[in-house]
Design a protein around this motif. Structure first.
Motif, PDB file in Angstrom:
ATOM      1  N   VAL A  49       0.777  -1.192  -0.086  1.00 33.04           N
ATOM      2  CA  VAL A  49       0.009  -0.072  -0.059  1.00 33.04           C
ATOM      3  C   VAL A  49       0.837   1.246  -0.187  1.00 33.04           C
ATOM      4  CG1 VAL A  49      -1.574   1.350   1.307  1.00 33.04           C
ATOM      5  CG2 VAL A  49      -1.765  -0.852   1.465  1.00 33.04           C
ATOM      6  N   HIS A  89      -6.028  -4.792   1.636  1.00 32.70           N
ATOM      7  CA  HIS A  89      -4.932  -3.660   2.104  1.00 32.70           C
ATOM      8  C   HIS A  89      -4.288  -3.877   3.095  1.00 32.70           C
ATOM      9  CE1 HIS A  89      -5.198   0.714   1.395  1.00 32.70           C
ATOM     10  NE2 HIS A  89      -5.101   0.299   0.181  1.00 32.70           N
ATOM     11  N   HIS A 105      -6.820   8.982   4.467  1.00 32.81           N
ATOM     12  CA  HIS A 105      -6.423   7.809   4.620  1.00 32.81           C
ATOM     13  C   HIS A 105      -5.283   7.429   5.604  1.00 32.81           C
ATOM     14  CE1 HIS A 105      -5.064   3.563   3.699  1.00 32.81           C
ATOM     15  NE2 HIS A 105      -6.301   3.416   3.221  1.00 32.81           N
ATOM     16  N   TYR A 115      -2.250   6.280   2.486  1.00 32.74           N
ATOM     17  CA  TYR A 115      -1.916   7.106   1.323  1.00 32.74           C
ATOM     18  C   TYR A 115      -1.789   8.713   1.755  1.00 32.74           C
ATOM     19  CZ  TYR A 115      -3.476   3.169  -1.133  1.00 32.74           C
ATOM     20  OH  TYR A 115      -4.007   1.805  -1.653  1.00 32.74           O
ATOM     21  N   SER A 132      -3.457  10.591  -2.742  1.00 32.09           N
ATOM     22  CA  SER A 132      -4.649   9.959  -3.336  1.00 32.09           C
ATOM     23  C   SER A 132      -4.664   8.575  -3.159  1.00 32.09           C
ATOM     24  CB  SER A 132      -4.309  10.098  -4.963  1.00 32.09           C
ATOM     25  OG  SER A 132      -3.358   9.180  -5.468  1.00 32.09           O
ATOM     26  N   ASP A 133      -6.048   7.953  -3.144  1.00 31.12           N
ATOM     27  CA  ASP A 133      -6.052   6.378  -3.137  1.00 31.12           C
ATOM     28  C   ASP A 133      -6.403   5.964  -4.598  1.00 31.12           C
ATOM     29  OD1 ASP A 133      -7.387   4.146  -2.884  1.00 31.12           O
ATOM     30  OD2 ASP A 133      -8.286   4.356  -0.858  1.00 31.12           O
ATOM     31  N   ARG A 149      -7.581   3.372  -5.644  1.00 25.50           N
ATOM     32  CA  ARG A 149      -9.074   2.839  -6.084  1.00 25.50           C
ATOM     33  C   ARG A 149     -10.052   3.907  -6.410  1.00 25.50           C
ATOM     34  NH1 ARG A 149      -8.714  -0.063  -0.551  1.00 25.50           N
ATOM     35  NH2 ARG A 149      -8.216   2.130   0.265  1.00 25.50           N
ATOM     36  N   ASN A 150      -9.628   5.066  -6.017  1.00 20.08           N
ATOM     37  CA  ASN A 150     -10.755   6.212  -6.071  1.00 20.08           C
ATOM     38  C   ASN A 150     -11.130   6.590  -7.643  1.00 20.08           C
ATOM     39  OD1 ASN A 150     -12.496   8.373  -5.400  1.00 20.08           O
ATOM     40  ND2 ASN A 150     -11.162   9.871  -5.821  1.00 20.08           N
ATOM     41  N   ASN A 153     -11.084   8.432  -0.492  1.00 22.48           N
ATOM     42  CA  ASN A 153     -10.536   7.297  -0.190  1.00 22.48           C
ATOM     43  C   ASN A 153     -11.604   6.306  -1.008  1.00 22.48           C
ATOM     44  OD1 ASN A 153     -12.743   6.425   1.550  1.00 22.48           O
ATOM     45  ND2 ASN A 153     -11.600   7.565   3.175  1.00 22.48           N
TER      46      ASN A 153
END
Ligand SMILES: CC(=O)SCCNC(=O)CCNC(=O)[C@H](O)C(C)(C)COP(=O)(O)OP(=O)(O)OC[C@H]1O[C@@H](n2cnc3c(N)ncnc32)[C@H](O)[C@@H]1OP(=O)(O)O
Ligand SMILES: O=C([O-])CC(=O)C(=O)O
Length: 375
Positions: A24, A186, A260, A263, A266-267, A269-270, A309
């Motif tokens: 991650v 995660h 988060h 992170y 940015s995440d 997954r977003n 997130n």
């Protein structure tokens, strides 16, 4: 020594062990499962392939995948005593409590007697959890006892069919597939760490998963997708959203679906789920929720450098598919159970009980006080 106020660092930045399952915020893209980039998985994989990757250690061949999907389909049925328990749970219970009870009851009926059964128990949980939540939901809300043995090829399709009593569209089945992939794993997040702590005592897999479900339930973790929905559904226009959000920030309220622990900018997954939310918004002709969500994203970045997130755009995406808000976090469970179980297996290999130390901040020696002298 004077007493100090206990300070919680949340163990941030400290390594609490090693894993071969996930990175991650380390690689360029930010998230990998066993070395595979989340973008590639979300673009090309089936969730069942990702589950196989996490639980069995490698991507399946065509033959292995077919056999795995067949196995999962065979394991969707629910035992009568489990259905009887689900029928006792009130309609106004939180569905995460239903998941917790369901996982625990399955452990009563199909106890993991030895670690040699761990793969089968994990597959059973993966197959049965969508059946558990939908059986309870449809019984308590619609008064029907559904048949959970469906013929759907995918976990996501199975869930949607049970919920809506109709086969899902290709678009909805596709979005569920991506969503389940994004949520699967995660690293040492709170619920997974909880599962590993439980596993480190050599407990059974149902106890590990039950504890993880309870941990995921909180709004600072998996519960954030529901909390984000509860927030954005109140706002009719992007301008109203901006005004309300600024007020919340002024009052120092937490905005669910943003920020988060790992992170920083940015995440990854977003962007993926946001694209699918936009596609679904177009599909249902939404002109409110998606623009409101986009404005929230812009305001939070402008004001606080806080980014969405994985949970934030999941809220609108699930809503556009007709999924009731209170079932959002249970879907997370149906996915993350793969990561939890894979971590339980990993913890069990080369295990040592997880038992950190604490910095004592309480009083020094105190003289014993007989009960009649206490105030
Ligand atoms: C799938 C998942 O579980 S993803 C996470 C889902 N959870 C949420 O969306 C809940 C909202 N977000 C949060 O509460 C937090 O961002 C967490 C729990 C995810 C991470 O917590 P932390 O690691 O402690 O956050 P971090 O150290 O980055 O916080 C820095 C500052 O930003 C603030 N902040 C962080 N997130 C938010 C937020 N969503 N809204 C408002 N302020 C925030 C913190 O309060 C802190 O402020 P302070 O320094 O004045 O105390
Ligand atoms: O990693 C975390 O802290 C939270 C989590 O589970 C996720 O973002 O999927």
């Amino acid at each position: 020594m004077a007493e100090k106020t206990p300070v919680s660092t949340g163990l941030r930045g400290q390594s609490a062990g090693s894993t071969a399952l996930c990175t991650v915020g380390k690689s360029g893209s930010g998230l990998t499962y066993r070395g595979y980039d989340i973008h590639d998985l979300a673009e090309h994989a089936r969730f069942e392939e990702v589950a196989y990757l996490l639980l069995k250690g490698k991507l399946p061949t065509r033959q292995e995948l077919d056999a795995y999907v067949t196995k999962l389909k065979r394991l969707r049925w629910l035992p009568a005593p489990l259905k009887a328990v689900l029928e006792q749970i009130p309609a106004d219970s939180h569905p995460m409590d239903v998941m917790r009870t369901g996982a625990s009851m399955l452990g009563d009926l199909e106890t993991e007697e030895s670690f040699g059964q761990q793969q089968d128990r994990a597959d059973r949980l993966l197959a049965a959890l969508p059946s558990i939540i939908c059986y309870w939901y449809r019984y308590s809300h619609d008064g029907v006892r559904i048949e959970t043995d469906t013929d759907d090829e995918s976990v996501g399709g199975h869930f949607l069919r049970l919920l809506h009593d109709a086969p899902p569209s290709e678009l909805h089945a596709g979005v569920m597939n991506v969503s389940l992939i994004l949520y699967a794993e995660h690293e040492f997040n709170a619920s997974t760490f909880n599962a590993r702590v439980c596993a480190s005592t050599l407990s059974d897999i149902h106890s590990c998963v039950t504890g993880a479900i309870g941990t995921l339930r909180g709004p600072l973790h998996g519960g954030a997708n529901e909390a984000a929905m509860a927030m954005i559904e109140n706002w009719r226009t992007p301008d109203e959203a901006e005004r309300e959000l600024l007020g919340m920030l002024e009052r120092k309220e937490k905005i669910m679906g943003f920020g988060h622990a790992i992170y920083r900018d940015s995440d990854p997954r977003n962007a993926i789920i946001k694209r699918w939310s936009a596609r679904l918004a177009e599909d249902v002709g939404d002109t409110r929720l998606y623009p409101v969500s986009e404005r929230c994203e812009a305001v939070m970045w402008r004001e606080k450098r806080l980014f969405c997130n994985a949970d934030f755009f999941h809220a609108s995406a699930y809503h556009f598919m007709g999924i009731p808000t209170k079932l959002f976090t249970p879907i997370f469970v149906c996915s993350r159970v793969t990561g939890w179980c894979a971590h339980v297996f990993e913890q069990r290999e080369g295990n040592r009980i997880i038992r950190p130390s604490a910095d004592y901040v309480g009083p020094e020696h105190q003289a014993w006080l007989p009960i009649e002298h206490r105030q």
